[in-house]
Scaffold this motif. Structure first.
Motif, PDB file in Angstrom:
ATOM      1  N   UNK B 148       0.831  -1.206   0.000  1.00 54.55           N
ATOM      2  CA  UNK B 148       0.000   0.000   0.000  1.00 54.55           C
ATOM      3  C   UNK B 148       0.869   1.260   0.000  1.00 54.55           C
ATOM      4  N   UNK B 149       1.869   1.254   0.878  1.00 53.50           N
ATOM      5  CA  UNK B 149       2.725   2.445   0.985  1.00 53.50           C
ATOM      6  C   UNK B 149       3.490   2.695  -0.315  1.00 53.50           C
ATOM      7  N   UNK B 154       3.900   5.968  -5.420  1.00 48.76           N
ATOM      8  CA  UNK B 154       3.829   6.092  -6.884  1.00 48.76           C
ATOM      9  C   UNK B 154       2.744   7.086  -7.293  1.00 48.76           C
ATOM     10  N   UNK B 155       1.603   6.971  -6.629  1.00 46.20           N
ATOM     11  CA  UNK B 155       0.494   7.875  -6.973  1.00 46.20           C
ATOM     12  C   UNK B 155       0.885   9.326  -6.733  1.00 46.20           C
ATOM     13  N   UNK B 156       1.537   9.558  -5.610  1.00 42.27           N
ATOM     14  CA  UNK B 156       1.928  10.938  -5.302  1.00 42.27           C
ATOM     15  C   UNK B 156       2.882  11.472  -6.372  1.00 42.27           C
ATOM     16  N   UNK B 157       3.783  10.604  -6.792  1.00 41.20           N
ATOM     17  CA  UNK B 157       4.729  10.976  -7.831  1.00 41.20           C
ATOM     18  C   UNK B 157       4.011  11.350  -9.130  1.00 41.20           C
ATOM     19  N   UNK B 158       2.930  10.634  -9.408  1.00 40.19           N
ATOM     20  CA  UNK B 158       2.160  10.889 -10.635  1.00 40.19           C
ATOM     21  C   UNK B 158       1.094  11.969 -10.426  1.00 40.19           C
ATOM     22  N   UNK B 163      -7.026   8.522  -1.674  1.00 41.58           N
ATOM     23  CA  UNK B 163      -7.876   8.395  -0.482  1.00 41.58           C
ATOM     24  C   UNK B 163      -7.800   6.967   0.010  1.00 41.58           C
ATOM     25  N   UNK B 164      -8.129   6.777   1.288  1.00 40.63           N
ATOM     26  CA  UNK B 164      -8.157   5.420   1.843  1.00 40.63           C
ATOM     27  C   UNK B 164      -9.414   5.241   2.676  1.00 40.63           C
ATOM     28  N   UNK B 181       1.526  10.274   2.253  1.00 42.48           N
ATOM     29  CA  UNK B 181       1.174  10.064   0.846  1.00 42.48           C
ATOM     30  C   UNK B 181      -0.333  10.034   0.608  1.00 42.48           C
ATOM     31  N   UNK B 182      -1.096  10.335   1.658  1.00 43.81           N
ATOM     32  CA  UNK B 182      -2.558  10.291   1.524  1.00 43.81           C
ATOM     33  C   UNK B 182      -3.142  11.699   1.523  1.00 43.81           C
ATOM     34  N   UNK B 183      -4.126  11.909   0.638  1.00 43.88           N
ATOM     35  CA  UNK B 183      -4.801  13.206   0.598  1.00 43.88           C
ATOM     36  C   UNK B 183      -6.094  13.204   1.394  1.00 43.88           C
TER      37      UNK B 183
END
Lengths: 777, 308
Positions: B148-149, B154-158, B163-164, B181-183
């Motif tokens: 998950x981490x 990766x998502x943050x980089x892109x 959300x979780x 890394x979570x919004x």
């Protein structure tokens, strides 16, 4: 905008209109026949002009108490007009069945049938467009009819957006002056054209005045003001908003009287009517509410003209799609987004009336306003399937690059009929020239050129699925078979277009299509600035699915043998049910964002499109292509035997034109948009059609409407040319319960997840149906 | 050495039981929701029973089956009762699944590498640009926390909004690693009472409460929304809501809190995985009933109440 309401006048007029009966009328046929008989020595263009003039001057007219916009081409509303110049034989054959045929019924009067048979039909035998085409090329058209449906064989060409702004600016008087001026110094061969335009414009002036006279004669108090407008318009161009709308309606009534064709479309009405609206609003002589009421009266008028088609054609174009298409929003000639009060009032009128016409379209682009989009979404949520959306970002560039259209004209595009694209006021687009069934061609390719349904040899024998050693061999044969039918189709197209020039010149239309008056050339002869012809590809979705199944299951994975699949197709899967299930389930389908499958569809669409580039139409313009079917996916499907995508013989093809086969898109709407976006936009310069279904619940909350806007903005980004939405009702869910196989992709919000409706247990389905009814989620 | 390899495997692969594109209820805009398999809780009302078990299982879609009996050739792996196949699990079913022509027999989940999952997420990137993003749900996404981490990074980089949806029944260490890394973080606090929580979910709420206390005091507190699913007779009581709100505002008076209406439609999936739905059938709460619960929360002192 929110405080605007629908007035009592409108509800009354609407009710009255919907309760009136629909008849087939021979009145104009009688007038036309008489004029032709009395003027045998004159040329066809002259006879045509004189007969339109006579109709404008003699046809019985009527008005309705309290209406704000008057005029129709028959005395009663929604009458189907028998039009002998374009085609009489089919009427002769089908007259009695008009009231009982399965689609688009009309009542008939016994005495009309008698008069038609005794006085009208005998004269026209061998003299109409229909007979001319049948006589010279009927056999050839028939031979390819299972693959290619040639259109416009028995009616005039419609799908045209006239230069309404010019009409409003000059009026018939101004246009007449222009024609008279030109006549003074023209070449001999142009003389007749100008004389004809003067004749029909005189008729137009007279027609307007007659409405004033009728209102005066019958002393209809509620129409006094309207009567005054009519007489004003017979003398000068419109000055007020109300006059402009009335003038616009006269234009469309007369165009229909001249051609009795489907789809003369007003186009960008919110743009060219705006100056009149703005002036009145600023002067204080008009309120928004009054403007809306006038527009709604026009909306009712749009529903009073229907189009009588032959039985076969009514199957392909079911439900009177006459196509008063109005395009609101979109970029202006400089490329800036533009919308105004009138755009919003058009949406309001649709929201209030919810009738099939006009066909309301919203043009979107990168900079479309939140206000316009939310107003449009509100109307979508009501479920009339309108407005539909067009994408400037997908449409303008290919028009310029592929068709050589000037940038300002491309930016000013409009829509005619259903989804057909056109430039505004200067184009004879000849949309739907023909429909080309790619799936039938594949069938012939797989089966020695023989029809699976009749076993007749109708294509080239290039081998069969059994003899093609590789998938590439099959593709090569498919290509040859396509070429073969394209050549045949193109030869036929020339014959049809020539017949239109010979039999159906249209002087009145030519006065409102730019460059005809300048060139002194009728629109059917190439007088328009742009002369396109559009061929429809039917249907890329089934084709992609079939080719994907053959490629993967037969040639790549060898899970099904070539021999077995061909046998299964020949037997319509009888005894091959397991194989059919495999074809349906074991290979990905178009519409699921699977690149290689989507690309198969695109590859052949592009091949077909490129091939079209080699041909020039009879007016000297280019051919292009579209992907839309109206209701033709049903009869086109009836021509096709079992197909490798698992579809049974005779069953409908995919709906829409760019849409996936219904029930096969299992990854949701974003995946569908992604798949469709893989189709090259050069292939849809004549128009594309994408259908989508949503549940009404989606629009219940403000958040839902905002998310829908997000979706539309992504649609713009993905450069998909068109999208329209069916907001699914309870009836659909009930049907999905009984026939789950037809509703595979219908999704529903269950709990914290969305599920496929048909995969849910019966009880649960019931509960969802219930809660949809009560609309309380 | 063996341990290290297993750990590496954990980071590089995850078991995912569903990926829903066009998810519209799991955060802002249009989203893709990734459902991780495996959950430490056993809520009686669980809506995704196929997400509980950490192992890949075979499932059977009755509605898809055409009863062709093609699967009968795999006698050792399948038993039939009442015309329905039952599977001997923990076996390789690749051949059975390949053979089934209708797709009625399938694995309930798929293995994803980081690259594969990232590609899948990016399929709808164009839709994320108008306020959407990706939501990680489950099961319990922290059950596969290392993976998950990595995917969050990766998502943050892109630049994809993340959300979780979590029970927060996991180690604080993992939570701390994931938060940057979570919004947007949805945390369930279902039942306040220790014993009731244990009885309804099979775990103690202690760890959950401690983790919530941490995050609501951390620099990430503004990204958090605490949610209570309203289950009749269990979590949907005045007392429970009162207790939860008191607990939350005491940690952070600005906490955002949301109550989710009971949804009676969860039982549908139970048949797929051959489990029994153990809850009686209850009705969804009416608008008035929901208003009552809102009032309870407001009276208990909640400031930021998110309503439907």
């Amino acid at each position: 905008m929110n405080c605007l309401y629908q007035t009592k006048r409108i509800s009354k007029l609407k009710e009255k209109m919907l309760s009136s009966k629909r008849y087939a009328s021979i009145e104009q046929a009688r007038i036309i026949t008489r004029v032709y008989q009395e003027n045998e020595e004159l040329s066809i263009p002259k006879k045509r002009a004189l007969s339109l003039k006579a109709a404008l001057e003699k046809l019985e007219i009527s008005v309705e108490d309290e209406e704000l916009i008057v005029g129709n081409r028959t005395k009663g509303v929604r009458y189907g007009v028998v039009f002998p110049e374009s085609g009489c034989s089919w009427i002769n054959q089908e007259f009695e069945t008009l009231p009982t045929r399965p689609q688009d019924q009309f009542l008939v009067k016994e005495e009309d049938i008698k008069e038609f048979r005794e006085k009208i039909y005998p004269y026209w035998k061998g003299k109409s467009l229909e007979d001319a085409i049948k006589g010279t090329y009927g056999k050839e058209i028939n031979e390819i009819s299972k693959v290619v449906k040639i259109n416009q064989k028995d009616h005039a060409q419609g799908h045209i957006c006239p230069d309404s702004a010019l009409w409003l600016k000059l009026g018939p008087q101004g246009l007449m002056e222009k024609a008279k001026e030109k006549l003074k110094n023209c070449k001999d061969e142009q003389k007749e054209f100008y004389e004809c335009t003067i004749l029909v414009l005189e008729g137009a002036v007279h027609f307007m005045q007659r409405y004033h006279d009728l209102i005066e004669r019958e002393k209809i108090e509620s129409l006094k003001e309207v009567g005054k407008i009519c007489t004003n318009l017979s003398k000068r161009p419109p000055e007020t908003f109300h006059e402009a709308v009335q003038s616009l309606w006269f234009l469309f009534v007369i165009l229909h009287m001249e051609s009795n064709a489907s789809s003369f479309s007003p186009g960008r009405m919110d743009q060219y009517l705006y100056p009149y609206y703005q002036r009145d609003i600023e002067k204080g002589s008009l309120t928004k509410q009054e403007a809306l009421e006038i527009l709604e009266c026009l909306w009712l008028k749009f529903n009073q003209v229907v189009y009588l088609r032959n039985q076969n054609s009514a199957k392909y174009f079911a439900g009177f799609p006459i196509g008063f298409n109005i395009a609101i929003g979109g970029v202006d000639e400089k490329g800036n987004d533009t919308y105004n009060d009138l755009s919003l009032l058009c949406l309001k009128a649709q929201e209030h009336l919810g009738l099939p016409q006009p066909n309301l379209s919203v043009r979107l682009n990168k900079n479309s306003s939140h206000e316009l989009m939310q107003a449009a979404i509100k109307v979508v949520s009501l479920g009339s399937g309108m407005p539909q959306f067009f994408n400037d970002e997908a449409i303008i560039q290919p028009m310029i690059e592929d068709l050589g259209i000037e940038e300002k004209d491309a930016r000013n595009y409009a829509i005619v009929g259903c989804v057909e694209l056109t430039t505004h006021g200067n184009n004879l687009g000849w949309s739907d020239a023909a429909m080309f069934n790619l799936n039938k061609v594949l069938e012939l390719t797989l089966n020695h050129g023989k029809c699976l349904l009749t076993k007749q040899q109708i294509g080239l024998d290039l081998g069969s699925l059994e003899t093609y050693q590789t998938y590439q061999d099959l593709e090569n044969a498919f290509q040859k078979q396509i070429d073969y039918f394209i050549d045949k189709m193109m030869a036929t197209e020339k014959i049809v277009e020539k017949a239109h020039q010979d039999y159906l010149p249209t002087a009145f239309l030519s006065t409102v299509i730019d460059d005809c008056l300048e060139k002194g050339l009728d629109v059917t002869k190439g007088g328009a600035k742009y002369n396109l012809s559009g061929i429809q590809m039917i249907q890329v979705a089934n084709l992609a699915d079939s080719l994907a199944a053959i490629k993967q299951l037969v040639y790549d994975d060898k899970m099904i043998s070539q021999h077995d699949l061909l046998n299964a197709l020949q037997e319509d899967f009888k005894g091959y049910e397991i194989m059919q299930t495999m074809l349906l389930n074991k290979v990905p389908k178009y519409g699921n964002d699977v690149k290689w499958v989507d690309e198969l569809g695109n590859q052949w669409a592009c091949y077909f499109r490129e091939k079209m580039k080699r041909y020039t139409n009879y007016r000297g313009g280019p051919y292009h292509t579209g992907m839309y079917t109206v209701s033709a996916h049903v009869p086109m499907g009836e021509n096709v035997g079992a197909s490798p995508d698992g579809r049974n013989a005779l069953k409908p093809l995919a709906d829409g034109g760019m849409s996936p086969v219904y029930g096969r898109d299992l990854q949701g709407p974003t995946a569908v948009l992604k798949s469709v976006s893989k189709l090259n936009n050069s292939c849809t310069t004549n128009g594309g059609l994408l259908n989508m279904k949503f549940l009404p619940e989606f629009f219940k909350t403000e958040t839902g409407c905002l998310k829908f806007e997000n979706f539309l903005r992504a649609f713009v980004d993905l450069k998909v040319p068109h999208i329209q939405f069916n907001v699914v009702r309870k009836e659909d869910l009930l049907d999905a319960k009984v026939h789950p196989e037809n509703h595979q992709s219908l999704t529903i919000r269950v709990a914290g997840y969305t599920a496929y409706f048909v995969e849910l247990a019966g009880k649960l389905q019931d509960e969802i149906i219930e809660r949809t009814t009560y609309e309380n989620i | 050495m063996k341990l290290l390899k297993e750990q590496l495997m954990k980071i590089s692969k995850a078991l995912v039981f569903d990926i829903k594109r066009f998810a519209i209820h799991d955060g802002s805009g249009l989203r893709t929701t990734v459902f991780f398999k495996g959950c430490p809780l056993r809520c009686l009302w669980c809506q995704n029973p196929e997400g509980l078990n950490t192992q890949r299982q075979v499932i059977y879609f009755k509605n898809k089956c055409i009863h062709c009996r093609c699967c009968q050739q795999f006698k050792e792996q399948i038993n039939y009762q009442n015309d329905r196949p039952y599977f001997q699990n923990h076996q390789d079913f690749d051949q059975v699944i390949k053979t089934c022509p209708s797709g009625a027999i399938q694995y309930d989940s798929q293995e994803y590498t980081l690259d594969k999952l990232m590609n899948k997420i990016k399929e709808d990137e164009v839709f994320f640009q108008h306020g959407g993003g990706v939501t990680f749900s489950g099961g319990e996404p922290f059950m596969q926390g290392e993976f998950l981490i990595e995917i969050l990074k990766r998502c943050q980089k892109e630049k994809i909004h993340t959300a979780i949806e979590t029970s927060f029944y996991t180690s604080l260490e993992l939570i701390k690693k994931a938060l940057p890394y979570l919004d947007l973080v949805y945390i369930d606090l279902k039942i306040f009472d220790e014993q009731k929580h244990q009885a309804c979910t099979n775990v103690s709420p202690q760890l959950i409460k401690e983790n919530i206390r941490y995050v609501l005091q951390s620099e990430y507190k503004d990204k958090v929304i605490i949610r209570t699913p309203l289950i009749p007779t269990m979590s949907a009581t005045d007392e429970n809501i009162h207790q939860i709100v008191k607990f939350l505002i005491q940690i952070n008076p600005e906490v955002k809190y949301e109550m989710l209406n009971y949804n009676s439609l969860a039982s549908a999936k139970y048949e797929l995985v051959n489990l029994k739905y153990r809850l009686e059938s209850y009705q969804t709460f009416t608008k008035q009933q929901m208003q009552h619960f809102y009032d309870v929360a407001l009276q208990a002192g909640i400031k930021n109440l998110i309503k439907e």
